[in-house]
Design an enzyme around this catalytic site. Structure first.
Site, PDB file in Angstrom:
ATOM      1  CD  GLU A  37      -6.094   7.452  -2.580  1.00 34.33           C
ATOM      2  OE1 GLU A  37      -5.234   8.451  -2.056  1.00 34.33           O
ATOM      3  OE2 GLU A  37      -6.541   7.755  -3.358  1.00 34.33           O
ATOM      4  NE  ARG A 263       5.239  11.849   3.557  1.00 36.00           N
ATOM      5  CZ  ARG A 263       4.507  11.045   2.867  1.00 36.00           C
ATOM      6  NH1 ARG A 263       5.003   9.935   2.183  1.00 36.00           N
ATOM      7  NH2 ARG A 263       3.191  11.058   2.744  1.00 36.00           N
ATOM      8  CE  LYS A 273      -0.026   4.850  -1.238  1.00 40.07           C
ATOM      9  NZ  LYS A 273      -1.540   4.779  -0.997  1.00 40.07           N
TER      10      LYS A 273
HETATM   11  P1  ATP Z   1       0.934   9.139  -1.544  1.00 37.83           P
HETATM   12  O1  ATP Z   1       2.269   8.935  -1.792  1.00 37.83           O
HETATM   13  O2  ATP Z   1      -0.002   8.866  -2.883  1.00 37.83           O
HETATM   14  O3  ATP Z   1       0.758  10.728  -0.864  1.00 37.83           O
HETATM   15  P2  ATP Z   1       0.534   8.224   1.018  1.00 37.83           P
HETATM   16  O4  ATP Z   1       1.639   7.636   1.056  1.00 37.83           O
HETATM   17  O5  ATP Z   1       0.163   9.364   1.828  1.00 37.83           O
HETATM   18  O6  ATP Z   1       0.114   8.339  -0.547  1.00 37.83           O
HETATM   19  P3  ATP Z   1      -1.710   6.871   2.154  1.00 37.83           P
HETATM   20  O7  ATP Z   1      -2.236   5.415   1.408  1.00 37.83           O
HETATM   21  O8  ATP Z   1      -2.688   7.897   2.049  1.00 37.83           O
HETATM   22  O9  ATP Z   1      -0.550   6.787   1.199  1.00 37.83           O
HETATM   23  O10 ATP Z   1      -1.079   6.392   3.455  1.00 37.83           O
HETATM   24  C1  ATP Z   1      -1.548   5.721   4.369  1.00 37.83           C
HETATM   25  C2  ATP Z   1      -0.965   6.273   5.887  1.00 37.83           C
HETATM   26  O11 ATP Z   1       0.378   6.081   5.753  1.00 37.83           O
HETATM   27  C3  ATP Z   1      -1.140   7.713   6.057  1.00 37.83           C
HETATM   28  O12 ATP Z   1      -1.476   8.317   7.092  1.00 37.83           O
HETATM   29  C4  ATP Z   1       0.403   8.437   5.603  1.00 37.83           C
HETATM   30  O13 ATP Z   1       0.352   9.607   6.368  1.00 37.83           O
HETATM   31  C5  ATP Z   1       1.109   7.164   6.013  1.00 37.83           C
HETATM   32  N1  ATP Z   1       2.284   7.264   5.184  1.00 37.83           N
HETATM   33  C6  ATP Z   1       2.384   7.373   3.996  1.00 37.83           C
HETATM   34  N2  ATP Z   1       3.581   7.287   3.615  1.00 37.83           N
HETATM   35  C7  ATP Z   1       4.719   7.280   4.906  1.00 37.83           C
HETATM   36  C8  ATP Z   1       6.077   7.448   5.100  1.00 37.83           C
HETATM   37  N3  ATP Z   1       7.068   7.590   4.156  1.00 37.83           N
HETATM   38  N4  ATP Z   1       6.316   7.317   6.419  1.00 37.83           N
HETATM   39  C9  ATP Z   1       5.426   7.463   7.382  1.00 37.83           C
HETATM   40  N5  ATP Z   1       4.124   7.271   7.005  1.00 37.83           N
HETATM   41  C10 ATP Z   1       3.684   7.137   5.879  1.00 37.83           C
HETATM   42 MG    MG Z   2      -2.182   9.933   1.465  1.00 35.13          MG
END
Ligand code: ATP
Ligand code: MG
Length: 559
Positions: A37, A263, A273
């Site tokens: 996003e 994650r 974020k």
């Molecule tokens: P927020 O922190 O606002 O929930 P997000 O970290 O999910 O947002 P996105 O931009 O939606 O942010 O993430 C893009 C992709 O990266 C998604 O598929 C998400 O699952 C993956 N992702 C985000 N954070 C992690 C993490 N800590 N470890 C592994 N994958 C991640």
């Molecule tokens: Mg997300």
């Protein structure tokens, strides 16, 4: 473990993909996607997802799409789109022509929503957000049907069309999927799939004032792009029934399989974020790419090579259970890669002058120095040696404690690539502080070798006073002092007050030629890179990427 071949045992996702390939599912195609996003910069957690999604595409001859999940017009920005592309590219991955935006599907998504209404699978609800929450029930209590749940298809079509036409204010109506208000899974209790947001979108402008929700958008975007394996993090496990419901109820090009993995959580680091945005907005750091931020841009500015991040992601692997990874493991990956590739230089971070009394005045010798003992092909360079040099203040003690083997009165040490020198005297200021060290040298030890096999217990780095160049050096350390900073009530409590120290160093002249984006070793100090934004030919500025002390290697050895 060698740097070039990270060992990876096959994880459960690769096992599933290989089974699918064997059984001929998806006609043998593997298509993954990375769906950020654009509401912030990418961080090291995203790197895990990038390495996984692009990694499986490369390994199984498939492709990986870069899809911007840009359905929320309020928080998104082109700055973030650009930074995300730069970061994925820098990590070493290529999406080719496969750059997509969920917003490009707004028309299709709208049509799918209309189809759900026609099929009696969606309705316009006119409860307030507050009431919807109240009607939803709890984990232990079922929800209740909205009084608007049984609106006719015609009425729903009419209201939805008028929502789109902008006849209503934000929040006046929403479109909900008609599933089951008594479901044990709250996500299935008639989730909202469209809401009114009278806000311009960074790509579609004012075309839309209704926007689809994530759960509705994501599965349909996957299907439109004919994704085969939709890999996401564990918090979406409970959303999978909804993902499958939407794709089962609608006729779509295919039905991708959602697979969840844990994650990445890192010690001494926040990866939310929302929190990273606060660090930036409240100016605890100098922007998203501050070298202390766990963002890809931050690591780049700090001097981490992309290989280090990729190797780290390979090693942590992919599993189904959440865990906390020691940040020392990431630092280890950086050291390990840099040790193999980084050129060595001499830089004195806290200089004190040494005068070699018996060295001829005006003489300059060009000493041969090895650029990288780990890589012969890196060659050698010349380092000027002269009568007056700088060494580290900390490498000298007037009253050395036991086991201090560096310079002290009467003690002989080696100056790397230079000579053996013996401290004969010190000069002090009016406060009794040592301001200068006087030495003699042994001309027979040129290059730092003793012809008579005489041993010295330590080797110091140095820089010629006349030839050395002044440099600002930024000593970065971990941003947080708490192992789990998310537990702290606020940032002031958890932040490391010593996460940045700035010192005035003197560095060997060759360091002025180091290109931005190149990380080098300062012997005995760590790995450093020119500060991309501030380093100029007439004002050198270096960032410390990481020190040499490897706590992870110690832990790994013990284990
Ligand atoms: P927020 O922190 O606002 O929930 P997000 O970290 O999910 O947002 P996105 O931009 O939606 O942010 O993430 C893009 C992709 O990266 C998604 O598929 C998400 O699952 C993956 N992702 C985000 N954070 C992690 C993490 N800590 N470890 C592994 N994958 C991640
Ligand atoms: Mg997300």
């Amino acid at each position: 473990m060698s740097d070039s071949e990270p060992t990876r045992s096959k994880d459960f996702i690769r096992t599933i993909i290989e089974e699918d390939l064997r059984s001929g599912k998806n006609d043998g195609r593997v298509v993954s996607r990375f769906p950020p996003e654009p509401n912030g910069y990418l961080h090291i957690g995203h790197a895990k997802s990038i390495c996984l999604n692009f990694g499986v595409a490369l390994e199984y001859g498939g492709s990986c799409h870069l899809r911007f999940d840009d359905t929320n017009p309020v928080k998104e920005d082109v700055e973030f789109v650009e930074s995300i592309k730069e970061d994925v590219r820098w990590l070493g991955f290529d999406w080719g022509d496969n750059e997509f935006y969920a917003s490009d599907y707004f028309e299709r998504l709208h049509d799918y929503a209309v189809q759900l209404i026609r099929d009696g699978n969606a309705y316009v609800d006119s409860l307030s957000a507050e009431e919807i929450r109240e009607y939803r029930g709890t984990l232990t209590e079922p929800g209740r049907d909205s009084p608007y749940r049984d609106r006719s298809v015609e009425e729903n079509l009419d209201l939805f069309a008028r929502m789109r036409a902008g006849e209503f204010a934000d929040g006046e109506h929403v479109l909900r999927a008609k599933i089951d208000m008594a479901s044990g899974n709250i996500n299935m209790r008639d989730p909202t799939i469209y809401r009114i947001r009278k806000t311009a979108h960074h790509r579609t402008g004012d075309t839309w004032c209704i926007y689809p929700m994530y759960d509705f958008t994501h599965c349909l975007s996957d299907a439109e792009e004919k994704i085969t394996h939709s890999l996401c993090t564990l918090e979406f496990e409970d959303h999978r029934p909804l993902y499958d419901w939407v794709l089962d109820e609608l006729s779509t090009p295919c039905h991708p399989q959602q697979i969840e993995f844990a994650r990445l959580n890192l010690s001494y680091t926040v990866l939310s974020k929302r929190k990273l945005l606060r660090l930036v907005e409240e100016k605890w750091v100098d922007g998203w790419d501050d070298p202390r931020m766990p963002t890809i841009a931050g690591f780049r500015r700090r001097g981490y090579p992309p290989e280090a991040i990729r190797n780290f992601c390979d090693r942590i692997g992919v599993a189904k259970r959440d865990s906390l990874v020691d940040v020392a493991m990431l630092e280890h990956a950086a050291r390990e890669h840099l040790n193999a590739v980084a050129s060595r230089y001499m830089a004195v971070l806290d200089p004190i002058k040494v005068v070699i009394e018996n060295y001829p005045e005006g003489l300059v010798e060009e000493m041969d120095a090895v650029n990288n003992p780990e890589d012969e092909s890196a060659g050698t360079r010349k380092v000027p040696f002269s009568r007056e040099l700088y060494v580290e203040r900390d490498d000298f003690r007037e009253d050395p404690p036991r086991k201090f083997f560096r310079l002290s009165p009467g003690r002989e040490v080696r100056l790397r690539y230079g000579y053996f020198v013996t401290c004969t005297d010190v000069v002090k200021d009016e406060n009794g502080e040592v301001t200068e060290i006087r030495c003699t040298y042994d001309p027979e030890t040129r290059g730092g070798d003793s012809p008579d096999g005489r041993k010295v217990k330590s080797t110091l780095h140095w820089v010629s006073a006349e030839h050395g160049v002044g440099a600002e050096v930024r000593l970065y350390d971990r941003l947080f002092k708490d192992e789990d900073p998310s537990k702290a009530a606020d940032f002031d409590e958890a932040l490391n007050p010593d996460s940045l120290k700035v010192v005035s160093a003197v560095v060997e002249p060759e360091l002025a030629k180091v290109e931005p984006g190149t990380t080098v070793q300062f012997e005995r100090q760590g790995y450093f890179c020119p500060a991309s934004k501030d380093c100029k030919p007439d004002k050198l500025v270096f960032n410390r990427a990481v020190t040499l002390r490897d706590s992870w290697a110690r832990i790994a050895k013990k284990g």
